[in-house]
Structure formats: C-alpha cells, structure tokens
Design a protein around this motif. Structure first.
Motif, PDB file in Angstrom:
ATOM      1  N   GLY A 137      91.875  56.544  77.654  1.00 52.89           N
ATOM      2  CA  GLY A 137      91.405  57.856  78.069  1.00 52.89           C
ATOM      3  C   GLY A 137      90.344  57.801  79.149  1.00 52.89           C
ATOM      4  N   LEU A 194      92.601  56.735  82.596  1.00 54.40           N
ATOM      5  CA  LEU A 194      93.746  57.527  83.038  1.00 54.40           C
ATOM      6  C   LEU A 194      93.326  58.608  84.015  1.00 54.40           C
ATOM      7  CD1 LEU A 194      95.675  58.018  79.660  1.00 54.40           C
ATOM      8  CD2 LEU A 194      96.502  56.766  81.655  1.00 54.40           C
ATOM      9  N   ARG A 212     101.091  68.139  75.337  1.00 55.29           N
ATOM     10  CA  ARG A 212      99.763  67.895  74.781  1.00 55.29           C
ATOM     11  C   ARG A 212      99.532  68.941  73.711  1.00 55.29           C
ATOM     12  NH1 ARG A 212      95.118  66.826  79.153  1.00 55.29           N
ATOM     13  NH2 ARG A 212      94.197  65.845  77.288  1.00 55.29           N
ATOM     14  N   ARG A 217      98.335  60.990  78.790  1.00 52.05           N
ATOM     15  CA  ARG A 217      97.299  61.463  77.865  1.00 52.05           C
ATOM     16  C   ARG A 217      97.919  62.133  76.640  1.00 52.05           C
ATOM     17  NH1 ARG A 217      92.015  61.567  79.452  1.00 52.05           N
ATOM     18  NH2 ARG A 217      91.630  60.951  81.631  1.00 52.05           N
ATOM     19  N   GLU A 268      97.240  60.617  72.889  1.00 47.43           N
ATOM     20  CA  GLU A 268      96.520  61.477  71.937  1.00 47.43           C
ATOM     21  C   GLU A 268      97.263  61.649  70.620  1.00 47.43           C
ATOM     22  OE1 GLU A 268      94.423  64.133  75.495  1.00 47.43           O
ATOM     23  OE2 GLU A 268      96.086  64.943  74.323  1.00 47.43           O
TER      24      GLU A 268
END
Length: 958
Positions: free
Chosen positions: A374, A377, A412, A584, A588
C-alpha cells in the motif's frame, strides 16, 4: 341498370336451383364463416343469442326470417358489419335448410379420403377438365420444360442436356443444390435470420441449423423424422449432435435485448411465437387467433391454445437477452477444431505444470511484498469533482431511482448492481463540461447495448455527454445539438462482458475529436470518429445519471469507483489510475477470499515488476499457450437449441393473452378437433411431434404436399397455405390433395418421391401458354405453371449464367454487394456498418446471404423476400418499377453481365451464345437484329449481356 342486375341475379339463382345437392363444406361453410361465425361460431364468449352455426343442433327456424328481413333492426348480418348476404347466398342457405341442414366436419379435419377411383394426378385433373368441357394443353417444348423443372427442383437453370426428361429429373433430385432450394422456403417458415431482431438486432449464430436443413433435404430424410427432430430432437434417446442442432427451428424467433423491457412479457411472446409458427408450418392453422379468446372460426379454444403453449414453455431462457447468442446454446466444433483443441489443451497443461515450481517459489515473496504494498502502489486521483465508491450506500448528493439498488462485491469494497430498472443520479457541483475533464469508472457489463453513465438532456437539442456500451465497444457523445453540433467517437477495441474493466474518458475542452481520448484498463484505445462538428457548449442543468441514459437504455451489470477529475490525462496518468485501484482493491481483500481472477492479476503484476527474467519467460509461455487455446475455442461455431428445464413451468390460460394475468393452470394438450392424442405418447414436445405425424392426423400430410405442389406450380391446391381453416380457401382439387397426402404417408413421407410424381405428371408438363381467358388463375390446372422467379432464383441464375457462382454448400452467412448506408440508418446511433465480403462471399447462393431483420438485403426485399420476423409460408408476388431498376442497376447484376460477356469472348457468334445460355433457345432474326443494334450503338458486349439477363423470358419460369 337495376333491372339488368336483377336479371343476372335471377339467372345465377336459377342455375343454383337446378344444381346438385348442396354440400356444407363446399357451399355453406364459406358463407357462414364470412358472415356469421364471428357471433355464432366457436368462440363461446362472443356467441350471441346462444345460437351456434358451426355445429349441428342450433335452432335454425328463425334464421331464414332474419337473413331475408328488410328491417335494419332484425336483418342478419347486422348492417354495421358491412357484410350483407347476396341473393345467391340467401338462396343457398334457404335451400340447405330445406334439404335438412346437413352438416359436415370441416374438410381439413376429415380423415384422408381415397375412394379408390381415379388413382393418379393426371386422372383426377383430366376428369375435372372434361367435366367443364376442357382438355389438357399440349406438352411444353423440351427446353422450356427442362428449364422449368431445373428451376423448380434446384432453383438454378440447367447447365447441360439429358438423354430423357426422367433422367434430368433424377439428376436434379440428386443434386446438392436440391437441398439448398428447398431450404429457402423452410427458412421462411422457420423465420431464420442472422440477427436477433427488435431494437438491438444484434448478430446471432444459427447457420448450423440452416446447414442441417439443407443436408436433411439432400439426404431425403423422411418428413416425419424431419418433423420429430426439429421439434423434439433433444428429447430423443441418446440424441445426437445433429438432432440437437435440428431443434434450432424453434429458436429462430426474435429475441429482445432492449433495457427496460419486461422479462416475462417477452419470454411469453417467444413461446406464443413457437406455437403460432409450429401450427402454421405443420397444420396450416391460425392458432394465434386463440391466444386472447376462443378462435372465432375454427374449433380451437383458448384453453387448447395454452395447452399447446405448455409444450414450448419449458425452455431455460430469458425474455430480455444478455448475450448475442442467448442460451440454451450448443458448441459444435469441427473435427479439425476438436483435434486442435486437444493439442492446445495439452500444451497449455504442460506450460502450466512448468510454471508450478516458479509460482511456489514466488508465493512467499508476494505475501511479504503485500504487507507494505500500500505504501508503494500508485494512488488514485485525489483531486476530484466527484467520487462515488458504492460501498453499501449512496454517496452524498446521490440518490437511487427506480427499483432497489443492490450492492455486491466490487473492485474496492462493494459495487452497485443494475438490471435496467434502477439508476443512481445526482447533481455534480463544480463540474464544467466545457473545460478539460476526465471521467473514470469500473464496469462489469452484462448485455450488448446499455448506458453506464450520462449527463444529457432527454429531448430537444439533447445537450450534454454520455458514455454508451455497445457490444464491448464504448461510444462517447459530446453534444451541443444532436446530429448537428457534436463529437461522436467509438472505440475500435472491445471489452469482454461479465468481467471488470476500467473505462476512462478524457477531454481537453477544445471542441475537437482529437482532444477526446478513451482508455481501457489503463491503455489507450483507437477511436473511430463518427462526427466532429461540435461548436457550442455541452453544459446543461441535468443531473448525472449512473446506470441509465435518460428514460431508457438502462445498464445491465455492475459499476464501481466512479471519479470525475478536473483536467485531461495522458497515458501514464491513466495507467497509474488503473493499477492504483485494481491492485489496491485486491491487496485490501483477505488472501483467502480472493477469487481466481484476482489472484492471477496480482501474480502478473508482481512478476512484471519484480520477478527475474526466467520466471517472466515461463509465465509468458503459459499465458501464450492458454491464449491460443482460448482463441480456437472462441472460434468454435455455436447454435441456439431447444432444451427442457428440470422442473417444468406451469402453464396458465392468460386473460386476453396478457402475460401478467394468469387464469387456470393447464397441462400440455392438443386441439381435439384435429386428431386424438396417441395413447402411448409422452406429454412433451416429443409426444407432440409424434402426434403431428400420427396416422390419425390428416392435416400434416395435406399441408406438406400442398407446400410441395406450391413449390412446383406457384400456388398450392389450397391457395391459403397459412390457413386450412374455415376462413381459408377450400382446395381446388380436394380428391387430388387427399390422393397426394395418402401417397406421401404411404411412401414413408418421401419428399423426393412426391416431387418426382408431381413433375413427371402430364399436368406439370403442359405448356404454360394461356389458350383463352376461361381460367386466368389456372385453378383447373389446364396449363402448366409459370411465374417470375423468386428473389433468390433471380440472383442465383445471374451468377450461374455468368460463371460467377461459387457452388460451395453450407457454412456461415455471407455479405454480397449492397448499397452503403442502410445499416447505419436502422442501427442505434448509426453504429453498425455493412461491409461486403471479398472473394467467394460475393458469389455464393442467395440463401447464404446475411439476414439482418431490421435491414434485409435490399435486392431480396425488393423481390418480395421476407424480413424473417414471423413465420411465412407463402410470399407475395408483386410487379413494381423498383424491381426493374434493381435488375438494371444492382452491382451483382452489373458484374454478372460483365462476366457473361467475358465468357462469350472467342465464340463464333457472341449474341447467339449469350442468348442461348440464358434462354436455352436460339434467337430469332428480330431478336438477333435488336441485340446487334444495341451492341453497335453502345459498343459493349456487357450491355448486350445485361439486356439478355433482363429479358422477361429469362426472369420468368414458363
């Protein structure tokens, strides 16, 4: 004048009175059907005064007084129907009642009548002619007859001479072109097309079914087997691939993909279409008239219609389709494709095995990298005008409209799921559509045409902007005034359906198409500019709509992570935006909850950025092997087929035919007036198909032989092949119709044997020259058949005579020449363009021509070809100036004339050779002189060839 009419009427009445005994079917039923059955026929809900005239038992004493009354309130039929009875009809009805009012079952439902009398086509026809003081016409000239029978059996003119007429007939029946020719009429009945119809009219694959039909006719498949396999091939024990392909007959109907359409409404429409098509094709009955109420003329109740409906109600299908080839679909690889797939699957497996130790080595490294990924990126754009993340709720200022918005796992967190019945909208503060901006969103589309995002006026100038999903391609419209001042672009590349993709649209505010860019998954696309005339503002006061265009074009699928960013983006920024959200989103998620696709994306990302060259090479070989296998698999042809659901749907009578007003439940069944249900038949499509060809069903063989007679004579013995019921015409030769039907069934339903019997008859071989005007429509069959060639035969003949015809049998549809701009005129936003084939595709037979329902090929349509939207068992026959213009100006006919002229080069007499090739006779002195004069004036043999191809004698079967 009135006195003359009275004298004429009295004369007709007098001849009626001295005629033989009246017959109900021949003399009375047509009168009652036209004038009385609407109020006094089979439809119990419409029946008045409890009087039924289609069956015996009604009280008839009052009828005579009512039909002869001069009182407008008493006379029947009532004056407001505009169907008064003539004096002759009244006398017939009175005499029939006087003679005892004897009824007959409608002729079409009676058992086949073969009384053992005159047992041949010619015996029956000649008997009828002699009764009227007539005789057969002389036999047609040998060359005329040879051309006639070649056209009737193959759709092509003959290319050689034969030792005998019968030898020619046998060769034409054995020709592979026989199946092609018979397939044309069957494709009309089956409503075959290469597109789905309705609003979207997107492509579908059905040509494998067309090939099956051609092969079945060429193999002389018995018509009962031909019937069973098309209606229920999938239900046969150990059904073969070919038998399952055959069931495509009842998947040829139109299918709707328009957003906002009601699922059950259109699914019901498809089932109704199957019933109507099947009953018209095999039984010649207008069963569709019983969809809303009991049939007003024939003994088919509304309940019986929905019993038929039940047979076809169990296909696992959608009313609003999501794919161009809507399920159920079957893949049919060729033998070569099967071998190639086995080989490629093996190579892909080996490549995957070679990558396993590399992956095992990388796994702990990736897990360690993820802990701090994280921090390294790329970051999504933070300076945004709007960000809608759809994480289980609406963002501030946005609201859901329509049905409830459902949230599912997205890129996401969560994404919004749409099915065209809802959308999200809201005002976008601070957004200036006329300045530079970029809009990015993630889409997982499930449909061929929809709108994921719009900010556009619904009417008027339609000012604003919109993003349209069209079969994976993305169209962007920036509009000041619709159709006049706008930028319209479309991506050349297409995205896959039912997979997540990021779409970014970036605009620099210059009002030029060059300032508009579209990125797919971080990569720039190639844009096709369709309009570049924007010269005004695109700003408006509309809300931003996510998942809808305006009142229509709703989105199917999921949308996530919408961002509107000030300023235009370059390729580097778009790529970083894509990876920022894609990777991401995966990182996550807990590793144990990731799906396979996410694990693969993460693995590829890590290898590309951090792995050594050896690992990259092994991974590359595996991906390449998998891609090759995928490409071959995607090239495998498919076909829409019938299939039964594990748990059948319950069928109901529908009030007034409305899909959402079910009444009583019904089980599968058939009209009892036609034939009884076989005791051992299963109550499914297989049982229904066997009922159609059972010995107790007299209609199927009558309808089948009538179609074959129509193929040869232009008209059937029953001239309303779509209606063998009370409103249709009675057969011109009832005894002949039943003789042929009985012979057909006795022969084992042998199509070729029946056609040979017809074309070998003296009746068929007569000259078609009209000797007098006593029988202008040739109902008595006192001369041979004649008529203009069908659309397909006209074009195919020109190709054959010119030497251009490519005689290949079967295969995918082709696109010959047609004028430009036609598809653009009927497709949404002009997004479809017809691109003619090159090479062989230009010169194939016309039955292989690509059929787009909204825009059929203009040559075929001009010459009475159908749109293939509904079942058609008899084409109209028109004669228009446009047809002449088509023959004189169509590209194919011009090329054919040039090729015919070229073939004549080196011949001793070019004019005679071309004339003889086209007409199968020598030109007379006058014809030769006219054609020679044309050549002298124009100096072109192609012009002479064109004139010959347009001769009435060439475009007509005689």
């Amino acid at each position: 004048m009135r006195l003359l009419c009275f004298i004429a009427a009295m004369g007709m009445i007098q001849s009626l009175l001295v005629a033989g005994e009246l017959q109900f079917n021949r003399d009375i039923r047509p009168i009652l059907s036209d004038h009385c059955f609407t109020c006094h026929g089979p439809d119990v809900k419409a029946r008045k005064a409890k009087l039924r005239l289609d069956l015996p038992g009604g009280e008839l004493r009052e009828v005579v007084g009512r039909i002869t009354s001069h009182d407008a309130d008493e006379v029947m039929p009532p004056p407001e129907t505009n169907k008064p009875l003539t004096a002759v009809q009244i006398e017939k009805l009175k005499r029939w009642m006087t003679e005892g009012a004897k009824y007959q079952k409608h002729w079409a439902f009676e058992p086949l009548s073969v009384d053992g009398g005159v047992g041949s086509i010619d015996g029956i026809v000649e008997k009828g002619l002699k009764e009227r003081g007539m005789n057969y016409a002389p036999e047609a000239d040998a060359e005329v007859l040879l051309r006639r029978v070649a056209l009737d059996l193959t759709g092509l003119p003959p290319e050689k001479n034969f030792g005998s007429y019968e030898e020619a007939v046998d060769e034409f029946l054995a020709s592979p072109h026989f199946g092609e020719h018979l397939a044309v009429g069957w494709m009309d009945a089956a409503r075959y097309a290469d597109t789905n119809g309705y609003f979207g009219d997107k492509p579908r694959q059905m040509w494998l079914w067309r090939d099956w039909v051609i092969n079945a006719f060429n193999a002389n498949m018995p018509f009962d087997q031909f019937t069973v396999e098309q209606l229920a091939g999938d239900l046969l024990p150990n059904a073969t691939v070919a038998q399952r392909i055959a069931t495509g007959f009842n998947r040829n109907h139109m299918a709707n993909n328009e957003s906002g359409s009601i699922e059950e409404e259109f699914r019901t429409e498809y089932v109704v279409d199957r019933v109507d098509t099947t009953m018209t094709t095999w039984l010649g009955l207008t069963a569709g008239c019983a969809q809303c109420h009991d049939h007003k003329f024939d003994p088919i109740s509304q309940r019986e219609f929905y019993q038929l409906f039940a047979f076809f109600n169990n296909v696992p299908e959608q009313g609003v389709i999501r794919q161009e080839n809507p399920p159920p679909v079957m893949e049919v690889p060729t033998e070569e494709q099967k071998r190639e797939l086995v080989k490629l699957a093996g190579e892909a497996k080996e490549a995957a095995k070679a990558f396993e130790p590399v992956q095992a080595m990388l796994k702990p490294k990736i897990a360690e990298w993820e802990k701090s990924a994280g921090e390294t990126l790329p970051v999504p754009p933070s300076s945004v005008v709007l960000h809608v993340d759809f994480n289980g709720q609406m963002s501030a200022g946005m609201k859901a409209e329509g049905t409830t918005v459902v949230f599912e796992r997205g890129i996401r967190g969560e994404a919004a799921k749409f099915d065209a019945t809802q959308h999200v909208e809201g005002r976008v503060n601070g957004f200036d559509a006329d300045r530079a901006w970029s809009i990015g969103l993630w889409v997982n589309a499930d449909g061929s045409l929809s709108c994921p995002l719009s900010l556009i006026e619904a009417e008027g100038n339609r000012r604003g902007l919109e993003v349209i999903w069209q079969k994976g391609r993305v169209q962007v419209n920036l509009v000041h005034r619709w159709g006049a001042s706008a930028i319209e672009v479309s991506t050349v590349e297409a995205l896959s359906q039912r997979a997540w993709h990021q779409v970014v649209v970036s605009y620099d505010g210059t009002q030029k198409a060059a300032g508009l860019r579209v990125f797919f998954d971080g990569a720039p696309t190639t844009l096709e500019v369709r309009r570049d005339t924007l010269n005004g503002s695109i700003a408006n006061n509309e809300p931003l709509r996510i998942g809808r265009r305006d009142s229509g074009l709703g989105f199917y699928g999921k949308i996530d992570e919408l961002r509107i960013v000030p300023g235009a983006l370059d390729g580097k920024a778009a790529g970083e935006w894509f990876w920022a959200e894609r990777i991401r989103g995966i990182v996550e998620i807990d590793a144990a909850k990731r799906v396979s696709a996410e694990r693969e994306i993460l693995l590829d990302y890590y290898i590309d950025l951090f792995a050594q060259a050896a690992a990259k090479a092994v991974r590359g070989r595996m991906k390449a092997a998998q891609q090759k296998e995928k490409e071959v698999r995607e090239a495998v042809p498919t076909v829409l087929v019938m299939q039964e659901m594990e748990k059948p749907r319950t069928a109901h009578v529908l009030e007034r035919g409305q899909y959402d007003k079910p009444l009583e439940a019904v089980e599968a069944g058939v009209p009892v007036a036609v034939a009884p249900w076989p005791a051992d038949a299963p109550r499914n499509r297989l049982g229904f198909a066997r009922w159609l060809v059972s010995a107790q069903n007299p209609l199927t063989p009558r309808v089948a032989v009538n179609r074959l007679w129509q193929l040869c004579f232009g008209e059937g013995l029953v001239r309303t092949p779509n209606d063998f019921g009370s409103q249709g015409e009675a057969p011109t030769h009832p005894e002949l119709l039943d003789f042929l039907a009985a012979k057909f069934r006795e022969s084992g339903w042998n199509v070729k044997a029946m056609l040979k019997m017809i074309v070998m008859s003296k009746t068929y071989r007569q000259s078609s020259v009209m000797r007098d005007g006593s029988d202008p429509q040739n109902r008595l069959l006192g001369r041979g058949p004649s008529g203009r060639l069908s659309a397909e035969m006209l074009r195919d003949q020109a190709l054959l005579l010119s030497g251009l015809l490519v005689p290949k049998i079967g295969g995918p549809s082709v696109k010959p020449f047609q004028p430009p701009g036609l598809w653009e005129a009927v497709s949404y936003n002009g997004e479809e363009t017809y691109v003619p084939d090159t090479g062989d595709g230009l010169w194939r037979r016309s039955l292989y021509t690509y059929v787009k329902r909204q825009s059929p090929h203009p040559m075929l349509l001009t010459f009475d070809g159908p749109t293939r939207e509904k079942c058609l068992v008899r084409r109209s026959s028109t004669n228009t100036p446009l047809q002449a213009l088509m023959l004189l100006n169509d590209e194919t006919f011009l090329r054919a004339a040039e090729a015919l002229a070229k073939r004549s080069e080196g011949k001793e007499d070019c004019i005679a050779w071309m004339f003889r090739t086209a007409t199968r006779r020598e030109p007379d002195a006058e014809e030769r002189g006219l054609l020679k004069g044309l050549w002298q004036r124009r100096g072109s043999w192609a012009v002479v060839a064109h004139a010959i191809l347009n001769l009435d004698e060439v475009i007509t079967k005689r």
